[in-house]
Design an enzyme around this catalytic site. Structure first.
Site, PDB file in Angstrom:
ATOM      1  N   LYS A  22       0.830  -1.215   0.000  1.00  0.00           N
ATOM      2  CA  LYS A  22       0.000   0.000   0.000  1.00  0.00           C
ATOM      3  C   LYS A  22       0.862   1.262   0.000  1.00  0.00           C
ATOM      4  CE  LYS A  22      -1.416   1.626   4.022  1.00  0.00           C
ATOM      5  NZ  LYS A  22      -1.357   2.969   4.599  1.00  0.00           N
ATOM      6  N   ASN A  23       1.891   1.276   0.851  1.00  0.00           N
ATOM      7  CA  ASN A  23       2.650   2.516   1.009  1.00  0.00           C
ATOM      8  C   ASN A  23       3.623   2.777  -0.144  1.00  0.00           C
ATOM      9  OD1 ASN A  23       1.203   3.118   3.259  1.00  0.00           O
ATOM     10  ND2 ASN A  23       2.756   2.430   4.727  1.00  0.00           N
ATOM     11  N   ARG A  93      -3.602   9.928   4.313  1.00  0.00           N
ATOM     12  CA  ARG A  93      -2.336  10.614   4.478  1.00  0.00           C
ATOM     13  C   ARG A  93      -1.711  10.946   3.119  1.00  0.00           C
ATOM     14  NH1 ARG A  93      -0.864  13.459   8.263  1.00  0.00           N
ATOM     15  NH2 ARG A  93       1.304  14.009   8.082  1.00  0.00           N
ATOM     16  N   CYS A 117      -4.118   7.815   9.809  1.00  0.00           N
ATOM     17  CA  CYS A 117      -4.329   7.207  11.122  1.00  0.00           C
ATOM     18  C   CYS A 117      -3.969   8.172  12.239  1.00  0.00           C
ATOM     19  CB  CYS A 117      -3.495   5.928  11.239  1.00  0.00           C
ATOM     20  SG  CYS A 117      -4.179   4.570  10.290  1.00  0.00           S
ATOM     21  N   ARG A 122       1.412  14.487  13.248  1.00  0.00           N
ATOM     22  CA  ARG A 122       2.080  14.067  12.012  1.00  0.00           C
ATOM     23  C   ARG A 122       2.404  15.331  11.212  1.00  0.00           C
ATOM     24  NH1 ARG A 122      -0.917   8.773   9.749  1.00  0.00           N
ATOM     25  NH2 ARG A 122       1.047   8.567   8.647  1.00  0.00           N
ATOM     26  N   ILE A 124       4.173  18.229   8.814  1.00  0.00           N
ATOM     27  CA  ILE A 124       4.547  18.220   7.398  1.00  0.00           C
ATOM     28  C   ILE A 124       5.608  19.285   7.106  1.00  0.00           C
ATOM     29  CG2 ILE A 124       2.436  17.178   6.447  1.00  0.00           C
ATOM     30  CD1 ILE A 124       1.501  20.069   5.845  1.00  0.00           C
ATOM     31  N   ASP A 125       6.272  19.755   8.180  1.00  0.00           N
ATOM     32  CA  ASP A 125       7.256  20.830   7.991  1.00  0.00           C
ATOM     33  C   ASP A 125       8.386  20.430   7.041  1.00  0.00           C
ATOM     34  OD1 ASP A 125       7.719  19.082  10.315  1.00  0.00           O
ATOM     35  OD2 ASP A 125       9.612  20.154  10.483  1.00  0.00           O
ATOM     36  N   GLN A 126       8.775  19.158   7.038  1.00  0.00           N
ATOM     37  CA  GLN A 126       9.899  18.751   6.174  1.00  0.00           C
ATOM     38  C   GLN A 126       9.496  18.725   4.698  1.00  0.00           C
ATOM     39  OE1 GLN A 126      13.088  18.427   7.572  1.00  0.00           O
ATOM     40  NE2 GLN A 126      11.830  19.254   9.217  1.00  0.00           N
ATOM     41  N   ASP A 305       5.076   0.366  11.985  1.00  0.00           N
ATOM     42  CA  ASP A 305       3.815  -0.232  11.515  1.00  0.00           C
ATOM     43  C   ASP A 305       3.661  -1.686  11.968  1.00  0.00           C
ATOM     44  OD1 ASP A 305       3.202   2.143  10.339  1.00  0.00           O
ATOM     45  OD2 ASP A 305       3.628   1.516   8.289  1.00  0.00           O
ATOM     46  N   ILE A 327       8.914   6.442  16.718  1.00  0.00           N
ATOM     47  CA  ILE A 327       8.551   7.216  15.514  1.00  0.00           C
ATOM     48  C   ILE A 327       7.331   8.111  15.763  1.00  0.00           C
ATOM     49  CG2 ILE A 327       7.989   7.086  13.030  1.00  0.00           C
ATOM     50  CD1 ILE A 327      10.705   5.815  13.651  1.00  0.00           C
ATOM     51  N   ARG A 397      -8.486  -0.087   5.202  1.00  0.00           N
ATOM     52  CA  ARG A 397      -7.660   0.930   4.525  1.00  0.00           C
ATOM     53  C   ARG A 397      -6.407   0.315   3.928  1.00  0.00           C
ATOM     54  NH1 ARG A 397      -7.371   6.438   7.868  1.00  0.00           N
ATOM     55  NH2 ARG A 397      -6.146   6.905   6.049  1.00  0.00           N
TER      56      ARG A 397
HETATM   57  C1  EPZ Z   1       4.530   6.731   6.443  1.00  0.00           C
HETATM   58  O1  EPZ Z   1       3.881   7.801   7.099  1.00  0.00           O
HETATM   59  C2  EPZ Z   1       3.520   5.628   6.353  1.00  0.00           C
HETATM   60  N1  EPZ Z   1       2.370   6.098   5.609  1.00  0.00           N
HETATM   61  C3  EPZ Z   1       3.121   5.172   7.744  1.00  0.00           C
HETATM   62  O2  EPZ Z   1       2.294   4.038   7.605  1.00  0.00           O
HETATM   63  C4  EPZ Z   1       4.362   4.770   8.530  1.00  0.00           C
HETATM   64  O3  EPZ Z   1       3.994   4.510   9.860  1.00  0.00           O
HETATM   65  C5  EPZ Z   1       5.390   5.899   8.511  1.00  0.00           C
HETATM   66  O4  EPZ Z   1       5.674   6.294   7.149  1.00  0.00           O
HETATM   67  C6  EPZ Z   1       6.720   5.507   9.161  1.00  0.00           C
HETATM   68  O5  EPZ Z   1       7.268   4.402   8.508  1.00  0.00           O
HETATM   69  C7  EPZ Z   1       2.383   6.088   4.289  1.00  0.00           C
HETATM   70  O6  EPZ Z   1       3.354   5.678   3.654  1.00  0.00           O
HETATM   71  C8  EPZ Z   1       1.149   6.572   3.580  1.00  0.00           C
HETATM   72  P1  EPZ Z   1       6.991   9.883   8.306  1.00  0.00           P
HETATM   73  P2  EPZ Z   1       4.508   9.267   7.073  1.00  0.00           P
HETATM   74  O7  EPZ Z   1       6.882  11.170   7.555  1.00  0.00           O
HETATM   75  O8  EPZ Z   1       5.145   9.481   5.760  1.00  0.00           O
HETATM   76  C9  EPZ Z   1       7.874  13.130  11.723  1.00  0.00           C
HETATM   77  C10 EPZ Z   1       0.404   2.730   7.901  1.00  0.00           C
HETATM   78  O9  EPZ Z   1      -0.085   2.150   8.901  1.00  0.00           O
HETATM   79  N2  EPZ Z   1       7.746  14.145  10.649  1.00  0.00           N
HETATM   80  O10 EPZ Z   1       8.096   8.963   7.998  1.00  0.00           O
HETATM   81  O11 EPZ Z   1       3.457  10.193   7.538  1.00  0.00           O
HETATM   82  C11 EPZ Z   1       6.515  12.501  12.033  1.00  0.00           C
HETATM   83  O12 EPZ Z   1       5.781  13.291  12.922  1.00  0.00           O
HETATM   84  C12 EPZ Z   1       0.918   4.135   8.044  1.00  0.00           C
HETATM   85  O13 EPZ Z   1       0.473   2.214   6.775  1.00  0.00           O
HETATM   86  C13 EPZ Z   1       8.067  15.454  10.943  1.00  0.00           C
HETATM   87  O14 EPZ Z   1       8.431  15.814  12.053  1.00  0.00           O
HETATM   88  O15 EPZ Z   1       5.600   9.115   8.196  1.00  0.00           O
HETATM   89  C14 EPZ Z   1       6.943  11.166  12.594  1.00  0.00           C
HETATM   90  O16 EPZ Z   1       7.265  11.320  13.940  1.00  0.00           O
HETATM   91  C15 EPZ Z   1       0.667   4.708   9.396  1.00  0.00           C
HETATM   92  N3  EPZ Z   1       7.966  16.375   9.923  1.00  0.00           N
HETATM   93  C16 EPZ Z   1       8.232  10.830  11.819  1.00  0.00           C
HETATM   94  O17 EPZ Z   1       8.670  12.066  11.255  1.00  0.00           O
HETATM   95  C17 EPZ Z   1       7.559  16.041   8.674  1.00  0.00           C
HETATM   96  O18 EPZ Z   1       7.479  16.925   7.802  1.00  0.00           O
HETATM   97  C18 EPZ Z   1       8.076   9.836  10.690  1.00  0.00           C
HETATM   98  O19 EPZ Z   1       7.008  10.229   9.842  1.00  0.00           O
HETATM   99  C19 EPZ Z   1       7.270  14.687   8.388  1.00  0.00           C
HETATM  100  C20 EPZ Z   1       7.373  13.755   9.412  1.00  0.00           C
END
Ligand code: EPZ
Length: 430
Positions: A22-23, A93, A117, A122, A124-126, A305, A327, A397
């Site tokens: 999915k991801n 997401r 979820c 979560r 999105i600053d990065q 996950d 995470i 989902r």
């Molecule tokens: C992806 O989410 C996955 N979703 C998530 O899977 C998964 O848990 C996660 O990566 C970690 O592996 C999808 O691929 C659609 P991140 P994502 O950006 O991209 C922080 C599932 O169950 N962060 O790697 O949202 C954030 O808060 C889902 O399939 C910032 O601070 O995760 C978190 O603590 C749930 N600023 C960490 O980084 C940002 O701009 C990792 O988040 C972005 C993220």
């Protein structure tokens, strides 16, 4: 409302076929909009999140055909709207992947702020930092993220956190920027690599995906492609732990064992046998399971996950285990539900201290999110008596035919709607 009715106690035995990830599918679908030519994608999972994204893409003018359940043909030559704001898209997401893709191709896009979820903040600053570094103006207004640029120019970007979403989004925009972009501290997850391979198959020039430095030389145009999505690491891991917790013997087919190494290592540590072949892994749990410690980390560490699935398994294992979630800040919400089934878990901040119990007993519980929902289902499969799991829409989902695949392995599980259905299920399973 649909629920699962589950009678626990049967060890899961047999083979299960894993679908596309999915991801990986979500960013690959979004990236398919970056060419006017036709894209053919195979091994597409038929799950709610990918279907919601496809609907939103259709809404902006992408032509979509589904020759069969797991293939999709897309043509984005007639996109007529760069504002993505459908009802469904707010709930997932991956909506924001359309921002990176459309910004890369059209230098302009507006997308509803992402949902997904509820597992903690979560940010999105990065993503925003990356788009700005490429020269885009980014604003959040009226629930939309709006990004536009005269032109995108390659840049050197250091990710403050190794974010899957931000790495993917910036990689897509940079694929069609002028010159070289270097993303440092990039995420290394298999789905990041799969997206890079897909973009390269469309003519992009991306090197280093899977390491923590990705180099992207922008190209002016991308072309059509045929591509098969990698198998789902987390779906596979979920069935591996389902085998462990039910003391079963399951061969999980159509997987890339390398992607499962951290999961396999923990199963071995707690006393399961794991056999690997080219594209399958067999998990046998014939002995009582032991405690361990685990901390979720970015790939190749143990995936966040998979955290609920290992926790439900350790809560039925001998001794005291410790699970640390590094995470997301709020990913233990399901522990209250598991406690209702008899688990003995204390959560302190981002750590769960688990005292293994002999058994779970069935209860009425709710799925709080996708992975926790799946984990509670596997707990119910090991529990004594009947469990009903509410809010299964979360599980749908990301898991295709979850209950059917489990049933095929000998699980007693049905989708039910009413109290009468539950009574009928009880009579049937005894
Ligand atoms: C992806 O989410 C996955 N979703 C998530 O899977 C998964 O848990 C996660 O990566 C970690 O592996 C999808 O691929 C659609 P991140 P994502 O950006 O991209 C922080 C599932 O169950 N962060 O790697 O949202 C954030 O808060 C889902 O399939 C910032 O601070 O995760 C978190 O603590 C749930 N600023 C960490 O980084 C940002 O701009 C990792 O988040 C972005 C993220």
């Amino acid at each position: 409302m649909e629920q699962y009715a589950i009678k626990g106690g049967n060890p899961l035995v047999g083979d299960v076929e894993i679908g596309g990830a999915k991801n990986a599918a979500l960013p690959i679908l979004a990236a398919s909009t970056m060419t006017d030519e036709t894209v053919f994608i195979e091994n597409m999972p038929d799950v709610r999140d990918t279907n919601v994204l496809l609907e939103a893409m259709q809404h902006i003018g992408v032509m979509i055909k589904r020759p069969d359940r797991h293939s999709v043909i897309l043509n984005s030559g007639n996109i007529n709207n760069l504002v993505v704001d459908t009802e469904g898209i707010k709930k997932i997401r991956a909506s924001y992947y359309l921002l990176g893709a459309l910004l890369g191709k059209y230098k302009c896009a507006e997308v509803a702020l992402p949902g997904g979820c509820d597992i903690g903040c979560r940010a999105i600053d990065q993503h925003i930092k990356g788009f700005r570094a490429l020269g885009a103006e980014v604003m959040i207004e009226h629930g939309l993220i709006k990004a536009r640029a005269q032109k995108l120019v390659g840049s050197h970007i250091y990710m403050d956190v190794s974010s899957v979403g931000a790495t993917i989004n910036v990689m897509m925009a940079a694929a069609m920027a002028e010159g070289m972009t270097i993303i440092e501290n990039s995420a290394k997850e298999p789905h990041v690599v799969d997206l890079a391979n897909f973009l390269n198959s469309m003519g992009a020039n991306i090197k280093g995906a899977g390491t923590d430095v990705i180099r992207i030389r922008g190209v002016q145009k991308l072309h059509g492609s045929e591509y098969a999505i990698i198998p789902d690491q987390i779906e596979a891991g979920t069935f591996m732990f389902a085998a462990a917790v039910t003391k079963g013997d399951v061969t999980v087919k159509n997987v890339i064992p390398k992607h499962l190494e951290s999961i396999t290592a923990k199963l071995l540590e707690i006393g399961c046998e794991v056999e690997e072949a080219d594209d399958c892994v067999r998990v046998v749990a014939s002995k009582p399971l032991n405690h361990t410690q685990v901390k979720t980390l970015p790939y190749p560490g143990f995936p966040t996950d998979m955290q609920p699935q290992i926790t439900v398994t350790l809560a039925l294992s001998r001794g005291t285990s410790i699970v640390t979630e590094s995470i997301f800040e709020n990913r233990f919400k399901y522990v209250d539900e598991l406690t209702r089934m008899g688990a003995n878990i204390k959560v302190e901040g981002n750590t769960a201290i688990i005292d293994g119990v002999e058994k779970y007993t069935g209860a009425s519980i709710s799925a709080p999110d996708l992975r926790a929902g799946a984990a509670l289902v596997i707990a119910a499969l090991a529990a004594e008596g009947l469990t009903t799991v509410d809010d299964i829409k979360y599980i749908e989902r990301g898991y295709e035919d979850f209950h059917l695949k489990l049933k095929n392995l000998g699980a007693m599980i049905e989708v039910v709607q009413t109290e009468k259905d539950i009574q009928k299920f009880k009579l049937r399973v005894g």
